[in-house]
Write an enzyme that holds these catalytic residues in place. Structure first.
Site, PDB file in Angstrom:
ATOM      1  CB  CYS A   1       5.093  -4.083  -1.217  1.00 54.64           C
ATOM      2  SG  CYS A   1       5.652  -2.917  -2.475  1.00 54.64           S
TER       3      CYS A   1
ATOM      4  NE  ARG B   1       7.689   5.448   0.502  1.00 54.26           N
ATOM      5  CZ  ARG B   1       6.913   6.384   0.997  1.00 54.26           C
ATOM      6  NH1 ARG B   1       7.433   7.319   1.741  1.00 54.26           N
ATOM      7  NH2 ARG B   1       5.635   6.375   0.755  1.00 54.26           N
TER       8      ARG B   1
ATOM      9  CG  HIS C   1       2.522  -6.767  -4.223  1.00 52.62           C
ATOM     10  ND1 HIS C   1       1.597  -6.154  -3.409  1.00 52.62           N
ATOM     11  CD2 HIS C   1       3.385  -5.797  -4.599  1.00 52.62           C
ATOM     12  CE1 HIS C   1       1.870  -4.864  -3.310  1.00 52.62           C
ATOM     13  NE2 HIS C   1       2.953  -4.623  -4.019  1.00 52.62           N
TER      14      HIS C   1
ATOM     15  N   GLY D   1       0.868  -1.173   0.000  1.00 47.19           N
ATOM     16  CA  GLY D   1       0.000   0.000   0.000  1.00 47.19           C
ATOM     17  C   GLY D   1       0.900   1.217   0.000  1.00 47.19           C
ATOM     18  CD  GLU D   2       2.132   6.508   0.686  1.00 44.44           C
ATOM     19  OE1 GLU D   2       3.168   6.977   0.191  1.00 44.44           O
ATOM     20  OE2 GLU D   2       1.735   6.778   1.829  1.00 44.44           O
TER      21      GLU D   2
ATOM     22  NE  ARG E   1       5.498   4.669  -7.287  1.00 43.81           N
ATOM     23  CZ  ARG E   1       5.458   5.698  -6.428  1.00 43.81           C
ATOM     24  NH1 ARG E   1       4.471   5.820  -5.591  1.00 43.81           N
ATOM     25  NH2 ARG E   1       6.414   6.597  -6.419  1.00 43.81           N
TER      26      ARG E   1
ATOM     27  CD  GLU F   1      -0.159  -9.119  -2.039  1.00 42.31           C
ATOM     28  OE1 GLU F   1       0.877  -9.721  -1.723  1.00 42.31           O
ATOM     29  OE2 GLU F   1      -0.160  -7.931  -2.395  1.00 42.31           O
TER      30      GLU F   1
END
Ligand code: GLN
Length: 212
Positions: A101, A132, A195, A69-70, A160, A197
């Protein structure tokens, strides 16, 4: 007739109801819940997977996932909801925690200038330094077949993504791309820049399940 004996350890596995939480403020929460449920089903374990949005949701968890996410937003909400100390305590008590992530960034002890500039407060759980958005614009999102220690070849999706710049102490690298480390383990803690998932390969969720 030969009776099959049920060992005490089997009995424990059969009886133990797992309760796995996924930090659920934003990001790919549902995907993690679904992947974890699939891994539980495939490996004939018993348990529930739930959204974690407040401090009370952390009670009695057998394991915790911090999704992508962020990282700045997730760290702020963890802080604002008073969950930070509880998560750190869980990690210290041996509860397995997996960060993917953005979650991988939060697991680290050291971040790069971007992490510092964005005022992201890391959970400081693993002996590793992260960078990051490490792959730049050209490679903002990409897929790669990587070799994961103990798992083998794995098709990994990077969005990202951060990079694990270095590990030290008890933290061990588990997988690499050309640019550097993308997965690491430290006892009950697991972190990866990609990721797991997304897609239909549940081996990483299974590995995490085995850590419980
Ligand atoms: N770039 C995001 C961050 O720095 C992480 C991206 C992701 O989780 N897919 O927080």
């Amino acid at each position: 007739m030969k009776k099959s004996r049920i060992l005490r350890s089997d009995f424990w596995v059969i009886r133990k109801m797992l309760k796995i939480g996924v930090i659920g403020f934003q990001g790919d929460v549902i995907e993690h819940i679904e992947a974890m449920k699939k891994a539980i089903e495939l490996h004939k374990r018993h348990g529930t997977v739930l959204w974690v949005r407040k401090k009370e949701d952390l009670a009695d968890l057998s394991a915790l996932i911090i999704p992508g996410g962020e990282s700045t937003t997730i760290s702020r909400l963890i802080e604002r909801r008073g969950m930070r100390d509880s998560i750190i305590e869980m990690a210290e008590n041996g509860v397995p925690i997996m960060g993917t992530c953005a979650g991988c960034i939060l697991m680290a002890k050291v971040g790069d200038e971007e992490v510092i500039r964005s005022d992201t407060r890391l959970l400081s759980l693993m002996d590793m330094e992260v960078q990051r958005n490490a792959f730049g614009r050209q490679r903002e999102s990409f897929e790669a077949d990587i070799e994961i220690e103990g798992i083998g070849k794995f098709h990994a999706i990077f969005i990202r993504a951060p990079l694990i710049k270095r590990v030290w102490g008890k933290c061990k690298a588990m997988a690499y791309v050309d640019e550097g480390i993308v997965m690491a383990v430290q006892g009950n803690l697991l972190a990866m820049a990609f990721h797991p998932e997304l897609g239909q390969d549940y081996r990483i969720h299974h590995l995490f399940l085995q850590m419980i």
